[in-house]
Design a protein around this motif. Sequence first.
Motif, PDB file in Angstrom:
ATOM      1  N   VAL A 154     -15.562   9.279  -3.042  1.00  0.00           N
ATOM      2  CA  VAL A 154     -14.748   9.045  -4.236  1.00  0.00           C
ATOM      3  C   VAL A 154     -15.244   9.892  -5.395  1.00  0.00           C
ATOM      4  CG1 VAL A 154     -13.962   7.309  -5.882  1.00  0.00           C
ATOM      5  CG2 VAL A 154     -14.196   6.709  -3.471  1.00  0.00           C
ATOM      6  N   THR A 155     -16.559  10.006  -5.542  1.00  0.00           N
ATOM      7  CA  THR A 155     -17.137  10.815  -6.623  1.00  0.00           C
ATOM      8  C   THR A 155     -16.761  12.283  -6.474  1.00  0.00           C
ATOM      9  OG1 THR A 155     -19.018   9.301  -6.842  1.00  0.00           O
ATOM     10  CG2 THR A 155     -19.271  11.519  -7.742  1.00  0.00           C
ATOM     11  N   ILE A 156     -16.883  12.820  -5.266  1.00  0.00           N
ATOM     12  CA  ILE A 156     -16.540  14.231  -5.030  1.00  0.00           C
ATOM     13  C   ILE A 156     -15.072  14.484  -5.374  1.00  0.00           C
ATOM     14  CG2 ILE A 156     -16.255  15.994  -3.249  1.00  0.00           C
ATOM     15  CD1 ILE A 156     -18.701  14.795  -1.851  1.00  0.00           C
ATOM     16  N   GLY A 157     -14.198  13.609  -4.917  1.00  0.00           N
ATOM     17  CA  GLY A 157     -12.773  13.793  -5.191  1.00  0.00           C
ATOM     18  C   GLY A 157     -12.441  13.716  -6.669  1.00  0.00           C
ATOM     19  N   LEU A 158     -13.009  12.732  -7.376  1.00  0.00           N
ATOM     20  CA  LEU A 158     -12.698  12.569  -8.799  1.00  0.00           C
ATOM     21  C   LEU A 158     -13.298  13.689  -9.647  1.00  0.00           C
ATOM     22  CD1 LEU A 158     -13.079   8.710  -9.322  1.00  0.00           C
ATOM     23  CD2 LEU A 158     -10.991  10.042  -9.080  1.00  0.00           C
ATOM     24  N   SER A 212     -15.884  13.618 -22.447  1.00  0.00           N
ATOM     25  CA  SER A 212     -16.527  12.529 -21.716  1.00  0.00           C
ATOM     26  C   SER A 212     -15.696  11.258 -21.763  1.00  0.00           C
ATOM     27  CB  SER A 212     -17.928  12.268 -22.286  1.00  0.00           C
ATOM     28  OG  SER A 212     -18.746  13.411 -22.160  1.00  0.00           O
ATOM     29  N   ILE A 213     -15.133  10.950 -22.939  1.00  0.00           N
ATOM     30  CA  ILE A 213     -14.294   9.753 -23.056  1.00  0.00           C
ATOM     31  C   ILE A 213     -13.071   9.877 -22.165  1.00  0.00           C
ATOM     32  CG2 ILE A 213     -12.800   8.463 -24.627  1.00  0.00           C
ATOM     33  CD1 ILE A 213     -14.814   9.087 -26.848  1.00  0.00           C
ATOM     34  N   LEU A 214     -12.419  11.045 -22.203  1.00  0.00           N
ATOM     35  CA  LEU A 214     -11.212  11.236 -21.401  1.00  0.00           C
ATOM     36  C   LEU A 214     -11.512  11.113 -19.914  1.00  0.00           C
ATOM     37  CD1 LEU A 214      -8.214  11.995 -21.187  1.00  0.00           C
ATOM     38  CD2 LEU A 214      -8.905  14.390 -21.183  1.00  0.00           C
ATOM     39  N   VAL A 215     -12.556  11.803 -19.445  1.00  0.00           N
ATOM     40  CA  VAL A 215     -12.885  11.771 -18.020  1.00  0.00           C
ATOM     41  C   VAL A 215     -13.313  10.376 -17.599  1.00  0.00           C
ATOM     42  CG1 VAL A 215     -14.511  12.630 -16.288  1.00  0.00           C
ATOM     43  CG2 VAL A 215     -13.462  14.209 -17.904  1.00  0.00           C
ATOM     44  N   PHE A 216     -14.078   9.685 -18.442  1.00  0.00           N
ATOM     45  CA  PHE A 216     -14.537   8.339 -18.089  1.00  0.00           C
ATOM     46  C   PHE A 216     -13.358   7.376 -17.951  1.00  0.00           C
ATOM     47  CE2 PHE A 216     -16.087   4.081 -18.965  1.00  0.00           C
ATOM     48  CZ  PHE A 216     -17.209   4.011 -18.147  1.00  0.00           C
ATOM     49  N   VAL A 217     -12.456   7.397 -18.917  1.00  0.00           N
ATOM     50  CA  VAL A 217     -11.297   6.495 -18.868  1.00  0.00           C
ATOM     51  C   VAL A 217     -10.418   6.818 -17.662  1.00  0.00           C
ATOM     52  CG1 VAL A 217      -9.188   5.808 -20.068  1.00  0.00           C
ATOM     53  CG2 VAL A 217     -11.322   6.037 -21.340  1.00  0.00           C
ATOM     54  N   LEU A 218     -10.193   8.101 -17.403  1.00  0.00           N
ATOM     55  CA  LEU A 218      -9.396   8.478 -16.235  1.00  0.00           C
ATOM     56  C   LEU A 218     -10.077   8.070 -14.936  1.00  0.00           C
ATOM     57  CD1 LEU A 218      -8.179  12.053 -17.276  1.00  0.00           C
ATOM     58  CD2 LEU A 218      -6.811   9.966 -17.180  1.00  0.00           C
ATOM     59  N   VAL A 224      -5.231   6.505  -6.896  1.00  0.00           N
ATOM     60  CA  VAL A 224      -4.897   7.218  -5.662  1.00  0.00           C
ATOM     61  C   VAL A 224      -6.150   7.704  -4.938  1.00  0.00           C
ATOM     62  CG1 VAL A 224      -3.714   9.223  -4.704  1.00  0.00           C
ATOM     63  CG2 VAL A 224      -2.644   7.909  -6.537  1.00  0.00           C
ATOM     64  N   THR A 225      -7.017   8.424  -5.634  1.00  0.00           N
ATOM     65  CA  THR A 225      -8.199   8.993  -4.985  1.00  0.00           C
ATOM     66  C   THR A 225      -9.162   7.925  -4.483  1.00  0.00           C
ATOM     67  OG1 THR A 225      -7.984  10.989  -6.339  1.00  0.00           O
ATOM     68  CG2 THR A 225     -10.103  10.610  -5.276  1.00  0.00           C
ATOM     69  N   PRO A 226      -9.516   6.896  -5.277  1.00  0.00           N
ATOM     70  CA  PRO A 226     -10.381   5.846  -4.717  1.00  0.00           C
ATOM     71  C   PRO A 226      -9.760   5.123  -3.533  1.00  0.00           C
ATOM     72  CG  PRO A 226     -10.388   5.730  -7.109  1.00  0.00           C
ATOM     73  CD  PRO A 226      -9.318   6.713  -6.728  1.00  0.00           C
ATOM     74  N   ARG A 227      -8.457   4.946  -3.542  1.00  0.00           N
ATOM     75  CA  ARG A 227      -7.811   4.251  -2.435  1.00  0.00           C
ATOM     76  C   ARG A 227      -7.809   5.107  -1.168  1.00  0.00           C
ATOM     77  NH1 ARG A 227      -5.086  -0.269  -1.637  1.00  0.00           N
ATOM     78  NH2 ARG A 227      -3.427  -0.358  -0.094  1.00  0.00           N
ATOM     79  N   MET A 228      -7.637   6.420  -1.310  1.00  0.00           N
ATOM     80  CA  MET A 228      -7.577   7.299  -0.145  1.00  0.00           C
ATOM     81  C   MET A 228      -8.967   7.661   0.368  1.00  0.00           C
ATOM     82  SD  MET A 228      -4.422   9.804  -1.320  1.00  0.00           S
ATOM     83  CE  MET A 228      -4.449  10.715   0.218  1.00  0.00           C
ATOM     84  N   LEU A 229      -9.885   8.014  -0.524  1.00  0.00           N
ATOM     85  CA  LEU A 229     -11.221   8.431  -0.106  1.00  0.00           C
ATOM     86  C   LEU A 229     -12.186   7.258   0.017  1.00  0.00           C
ATOM     87  CD1 LEU A 229     -11.673  11.676  -2.239  1.00  0.00           C
ATOM     88  CD2 LEU A 229     -10.931  11.465   0.121  1.00  0.00           C
ATOM     89  N   GLY A 230     -11.898   6.158  -0.676  1.00  0.00           N
ATOM     90  CA  GLY A 230     -12.764   4.988  -0.578  1.00  0.00           C
ATOM     91  C   GLY A 230     -12.356   4.035   0.524  1.00  0.00           C
ATOM     92  N   GLY A 231     -11.079   4.105   0.914  1.00  0.00           N
ATOM     93  CA  GLY A 231     -10.610   3.231   1.974  1.00  0.00           C
ATOM     94  C   GLY A 231     -10.475   1.790   1.505  1.00  0.00           C
TER      95      GLY A 231
END
Length: 288
Positions: A154-158, A212-218, A224-231
């Motif tokens: 999930v980290t790599i994808g985000l 940093s604020i923008l990336v953290f909130v996003l 989508v990415t946590p659901r697909m890569l995190g399962g």
Amino acid sequence: MSARRISGLWLIAPVTVLLVVGFLAPTAIMGMLSLRNYSGMSGIGDSWTLENYIGVITDPFYLTIIGRTLLLGVIVTALCLLLAFPLALFILRSGPKVQTASILLVIFPLLCNIVVRSFGWMVLLAPRGIINEALIGAGLIAHPLPLMYDLTGVTIGLVQIFLPFMVLLLIPALQNIPADVEAAALILKASRLRTFFTITLPLALPGILTGSILVFVLSISALVTPRMLGGPTYRVMATQIYEEFMTNLNWPGGAALAFVLTVIALALIWGANRIGNRLTRGISGGNS
């Protein structure tokens, strides 16, 4: 009321209507829904209760998900900043042709849908994906590395998805730093490392905080990415909200969790802005 004031009200009327219909009204409906009781047998009830919020902030299951979400946001933001800062400096200090090509390469991933990019990472990071197969084929590992269905994937994808936002916000901040200030520090025998930490980094602080604020909130609100890569096993707040609404049909619980996520994001933005204002005033006072 003057004609000029009436004309001004008519100008902002479309935006106001759009804001009310598209944001405020749904938010109010969600807020009322989050205060309804829910039963697995009878569904959404008619009585008002704070039980949904109490459950979110006291249940160890939800607290674990909240902590995991915040940890994910911190890690993604830190990695994006570490990767984006030198890249932004390289772009600014390159020639016009290299600068244009570099900015285009940074923007290009934004033209591709997040779902497509997440599928691409699934092909790369899967237990029998390209990376694991290459490492096994080269004899470097005997068993596939756990690159998916956990924090790593999930980290790599985000990071790949949100890195362009950080770069694009850092470039203007670095561009506003007067070149003669850094040159003066170098003339006064300051090393490049000291110049970076005492001049470049503090003066780029507004861009760093904004990015940093923008990336953290996003990151903490990504679905989508946590659901697909995190399962299904690696759950964060956004995926759990989706589960509550679409699988468990617990709309009041999902709405309460969504409001808790919103409050956390707003509180962190407010705190970061306060800290940023104090640091900016401190830097301005020191420079003066």
